[in-house]
Design a protein around this motif. Structure first.
Motif, PDB file in Angstrom:
ATOM      1  N   ALA A   1       0.811  -1.287  -0.453  1.00  0.00           N
ATOM      2  CA  ALA A   1       0.052  -0.073   0.059  1.00  0.00           C
ATOM      3  C   ALA A   1       0.831   1.547   0.086  1.00  0.00           C
ATOM      4  O   ALA A   1       0.540   2.141  -0.742  1.00  0.00           O
ATOM      5  CB  ALA A   1      -1.253   0.179   0.896  1.00  0.00           C
ATOM      6  N   LEU A   2       1.884   1.067   0.891  1.00  0.00           N
ATOM      7  CA  LEU A   2       2.813   2.073   0.765  1.00  0.00           C
ATOM      8  C   LEU A   2       2.958   2.347  -0.667  1.00  0.00           C
ATOM      9  O   LEU A   2       3.751   3.864  -1.866  1.00  0.00           O
ATOM     10  CB  LEU A   2       4.177   2.345   1.625  1.00  0.00           C
ATOM     11  CG  LEU A   2       5.517   2.904   1.273  1.00  0.00           C
ATOM     12  CD1 LEU A   2       4.323   4.869   1.947  1.00  0.00           C
ATOM     13  CD2 LEU A   2       6.148   2.580   2.761  1.00  0.00           C
TER      14      LEU A   2
ATOM     15  N   VAL B   1       7.232  12.259   0.547  1.00  0.00           N
ATOM     16  CA  VAL B   1       6.457  11.450   1.346  1.00  0.00           C
ATOM     17  C   VAL B   1       7.032  10.617   2.158  1.00  0.00           C
ATOM     18  O   VAL B   1       8.307  10.039   2.333  1.00  0.00           O
ATOM     19  CB  VAL B   1       5.712   9.949   0.368  1.00  0.00           C
ATOM     20  CG1 VAL B   1       4.545   9.161   0.113  1.00  0.00           C
ATOM     21  CG2 VAL B   1       5.481  10.715  -1.586  1.00  0.00           C
ATOM     22  N   TRP B   2       5.974  10.800   3.278  1.00  0.00           N
ATOM     23  CA  TRP B   2       6.692  10.776   4.511  1.00  0.00           C
ATOM     24  C   TRP B   2       5.472   9.302   5.302  1.00  0.00           C
ATOM     25  O   TRP B   2       4.820   9.700   4.842  1.00  0.00           O
ATOM     26  CB  TRP B   2       6.185  11.275   5.876  1.00  0.00           C
ATOM     27  CG  TRP B   2       7.884  12.517   5.926  1.00  0.00           C
ATOM     28  CD1 TRP B   2       7.431  13.836   4.694  1.00  0.00           C
ATOM     29  CD2 TRP B   2       8.545  12.722   6.634  1.00  0.00           C
ATOM     30  NE1 TRP B   2       9.204  14.461   4.725  1.00  0.00           N
ATOM     31  CE2 TRP B   2       9.582  14.207   5.891  1.00  0.00           C
ATOM     32  CE3 TRP B   2       9.435  11.733   7.279  1.00  0.00           C
ATOM     33  CZ2 TRP B   2      10.406  13.848   6.397  1.00  0.00           C
ATOM     34  CZ3 TRP B   2      10.302  12.178   8.715  1.00  0.00           C
ATOM     35  CH2 TRP B   2      10.834  13.375   7.631  1.00  0.00           C
TER      36      TRP B   2
ATOM     37  N   PHE C   1      11.929   0.147   9.522  1.00  0.00           N
ATOM     38  CA  PHE C   1      12.310   1.439   9.145  1.00  0.00           C
ATOM     39  C   PHE C   1      12.423   1.243   7.528  1.00  0.00           C
ATOM     40  O   PHE C   1      12.339   1.837   6.560  1.00  0.00           O
ATOM     41  CB  PHE C   1      13.180   2.036   9.871  1.00  0.00           C
ATOM     42  CG  PHE C   1      12.525   2.510  11.766  1.00  0.00           C
ATOM     43  CD1 PHE C   1      11.042   2.645  11.370  1.00  0.00           C
ATOM     44  CD2 PHE C   1      13.517   3.510  11.769  1.00  0.00           C
ATOM     45  CE1 PHE C   1      11.012   2.358  12.695  1.00  0.00           C
ATOM     46  CE2 PHE C   1      12.894   3.656  13.308  1.00  0.00           C
ATOM     47  CZ  PHE C   1      11.764   3.049  13.365  1.00  0.00           C
ATOM     48  N   GLN C   2      14.001   0.273   7.543  1.00  0.00           N
ATOM     49  CA  GLN C   2      14.546   0.610   6.057  1.00  0.00           C
ATOM     50  C   GLN C   2      13.463   0.374   4.864  1.00  0.00           C
ATOM     51  O   GLN C   2      13.462   0.410   3.930  1.00  0.00           O
ATOM     52  CB  GLN C   2      16.143  -0.329   6.584  1.00  0.00           C
ATOM     53  CG  GLN C   2      16.842  -0.353   5.120  1.00  0.00           C
ATOM     54  CD  GLN C   2      16.489   0.960   4.476  1.00  0.00           C
ATOM     55  OE1 GLN C   2      17.551   1.318   5.235  1.00  0.00           O
ATOM     56  NE2 GLN C   2      16.424   0.938   3.019  1.00  0.00           N
TER      57      GLN C   2
ATOM     58  N   ALA D   1       9.793   5.790   0.419  1.00  0.00           N
ATOM     59  CA  ALA D   1       9.060   6.570   1.438  1.00  0.00           C
ATOM     60  C   ALA D   1      10.561   7.287   1.447  1.00  0.00           C
ATOM     61  O   ALA D   1      11.672   6.594   1.467  1.00  0.00           O
ATOM     62  CB  ALA D   1       8.526   6.272   2.318  1.00  0.00           C
ATOM     63  N   ASP D   2       9.811   8.440   1.953  1.00  0.00           N
ATOM     64  CA  ASP D   2      11.441   9.762   1.743  1.00  0.00           C
ATOM     65  C   ASP D   2      11.791   9.815   3.351  1.00  0.00           C
ATOM     66  O   ASP D   2      12.558  10.411   2.854  1.00  0.00           O
ATOM     67  CB  ASP D   2      10.892  11.100   0.903  1.00  0.00           C
ATOM     68  CG  ASP D   2      11.184  11.228  -0.623  1.00  0.00           C
ATOM     69  OD1 ASP D   2      11.477  10.527  -1.078  1.00  0.00           O
ATOM     70  OD2 ASP D   2       9.108  10.960  -0.494  1.00  0.00           O
ATOM     71  N   GLY D   3      10.585   9.787   3.523  1.00  0.00           N
ATOM     72  CA  GLY D   3      11.145   9.674   4.843  1.00  0.00           C
ATOM     73  C   GLY D   3       9.950   8.471   6.097  1.00  0.00           C
ATOM     74  O   GLY D   3       9.049   8.512   5.879  1.00  0.00           O
ATOM     75  N   VAL D   4      10.318   8.657   7.153  1.00  0.00           N
ATOM     76  CA  VAL D   4       9.824   7.858   8.200  1.00  0.00           C
ATOM     77  C   VAL D   4       9.209   8.074   9.772  1.00  0.00           C
ATOM     78  O   VAL D   4       9.930   9.144   9.997  1.00  0.00           O
ATOM     79  CB  VAL D   4      10.514   6.244   8.437  1.00  0.00           C
ATOM     80  CG1 VAL D   4       9.481   5.735   9.199  1.00  0.00           C
ATOM     81  CG2 VAL D   4      11.026   5.476   7.704  1.00  0.00           C
ATOM     82  N   ILE D   5       8.085   8.587   9.697  1.00  0.00           N
ATOM     83  CA  ILE D   5       7.064   9.180  11.319  1.00  0.00           C
ATOM     84  C   ILE D   5       7.363   8.822  12.470  1.00  0.00           C
ATOM     85  O   ILE D   5       6.432   7.236  11.717  1.00  0.00           O
ATOM     86  CB  ILE D   5       6.319  10.019  10.830  1.00  0.00           C
ATOM     87  CG1 ILE D   5       6.975  11.010   9.762  1.00  0.00           C
ATOM     88  CG2 ILE D   5       6.104  10.536  11.871  1.00  0.00           C
ATOM     89  CD1 ILE D   5       5.668  12.505   9.225  1.00  0.00           C
TER      90      ILE D   5
END
Length: 362
Positions: free
Chosen positions: A195-196, A219-220, A317-318, A325-329
């Motif tokens: 889905a991501l 995109v986070w 996370f990886q 994704a460009d970032g992870v929150i």
């Protein structure tokens, strides 16, 4: 005023401060200090109508940090007059010396109904984004549209604010729209890796169709995290959070459809006697015994999260970066709880990929 350049060890990582329900907003002070010391690039505040008013919290967070970007993730576009929202953003931007990002969302329909407020559409969001950018540049604006009739709006002619404008959402149409207009996108907790990938593609497609660089819109992903958690913590951080999302009419359906899951499972979940009798949000009122029962109603695949050892969580996370994704929150956990994950993530981090990044989220 342009945004200053702020750099931490992990500019590609952020976290949700005061995750979910809280009765102690002052906890934000220690959380953001710890996050900054750990090297995270950003802190995000999800507004709730109790003790999580985003302007007050963002001001407090900005006052006790020096490098950490502070963002609303999110506030609604019609809970304040546009001038108040524009003023909130510019005040926080200058208070933090360029470390504020305004993240907005369409909001939950049932809450709008209960509060007697108009439901927001993409047309409202587009008008809002345009108004903010004009006001932040010191323009004089007369506006008559979906968002309302505003004969004259003006902040000051010396305004020249470079404030990131983020969209928080996850539906396919919303993401394509966001890619066409916003600086960055924050997705939803509990998206599967597939889905991501689809979500990132929707944002890129929307940007490209609008004539923008598809990779200019960051995109986070949002990753619920429970490192070395006991059962009670897992139930509160992961199960209760997901169950609360599924409670909400239409909202739960959108999350299920986005992941390609079975709506019949959602219907059985809501029809369950424990769930249907819940006198509020599950993450606010459910007991541990109730959460144990609710856990049996949710397939394992409906709880995509970072759960387990620091090494396992770091790999999750990886996985988000591998999915585009460009970032992870980081969600659910506090900095003291997810600190061991950062040590493990440092070992596998693609340093070259993030070499040119700053804490600015877009």
């Amino acid at each position: 005023m342009t945004t200053a350049s702020h750099l931490s060890e992990f500019p590609e990582l952020g976290f949700y401060t005061l995750p979910g329900h809280t009765e102690n907003p002052a906890d934000i002070l220690s959380e953001v200090r710890q996050a900054e010391a750990l090297g995270l690039g950003s802190a995000w505040i999800s507004e709730r109508f109790d003790v999580k008013e985003v302007a007050a919290l963002a001001g407090a967070a900005g006052a006790v940090t020096n490098k950490l970007f502070i963002g609303s993730g999110a506030t609604n576009i019609n809970s304040r007059h546009p001038m108040l929202t524009a003023t909130m953003a510019t005040t926080l931007h200058r208070l933090t010396q360029g470390r504020f990002a305004l993240g907005v969302a369409r909001g939950v329909g049932i809450r709008y109904d209960l509060m007697g407020m108009e439901k927001m559409t993409n047309a409202h969001l587009a008008e809002f984004a345009g108004l903010m950018r004009q006001l932040w540049q010191g323009e004089r604006v007369s506006h008559n549209g979906k968002l309302g009739h505003f004969p004259y709006l003006h902040m000051s002619k010396w305004m020249n604010e470079d404030i990131p404008l983020m969209f928080v959402g996850f539906g396919p149409k919303s993401l394509k729209f966001a890619g066409s207009l916003f600086d960055g996108v924050i997705l939803h907790t509990f998206l599967s890796d597939d889905a991501l990938k689809r979500a990132v593609a929707h944002v890129r497609e929307g940007a490209e169709a609008a004539g923008r660089d598809p990779y200019s819109v960051k995109v986070w992903s949002v990753m619920a995290t429970a490192c070395d958690a006991d059962e009670a913590t897992y139930l509160k951080y992961i199960v209760a959070r997901m169950a609360t999302y599924l409670q909400a009419p239409h909202y739960g359906e959108l999350l299920v459809n986005t992941n390609g899951w079975d709506l019949a499972v959602l219907e059985r979940f809501r029809a369950d006697e424990v769930v249907s009798a819940m006198p509020g949000g599950i993450d606010s009122v459910a007991t541990i015994d109730q959460l144990k029962h609710i856990r049996t109603l949710l397939p394992e695949s409906w709880l995509p999260a970072a759960v387990g050892s620091p090494k396992v969580c770091a790999q999750r996370f990886q996985d988000q970066f591998n999915a585009g994704a460009d970032g992870v929150i980081i969600h659910a956990s506090t900095p003291s709880e997810f600190a061991p994950v950062l040590d493990a993530y440092r070992v596998i981090r693609d340093t070259a990929r993030f070499a040119d990044r700053t804490n600015r989220p877009c």
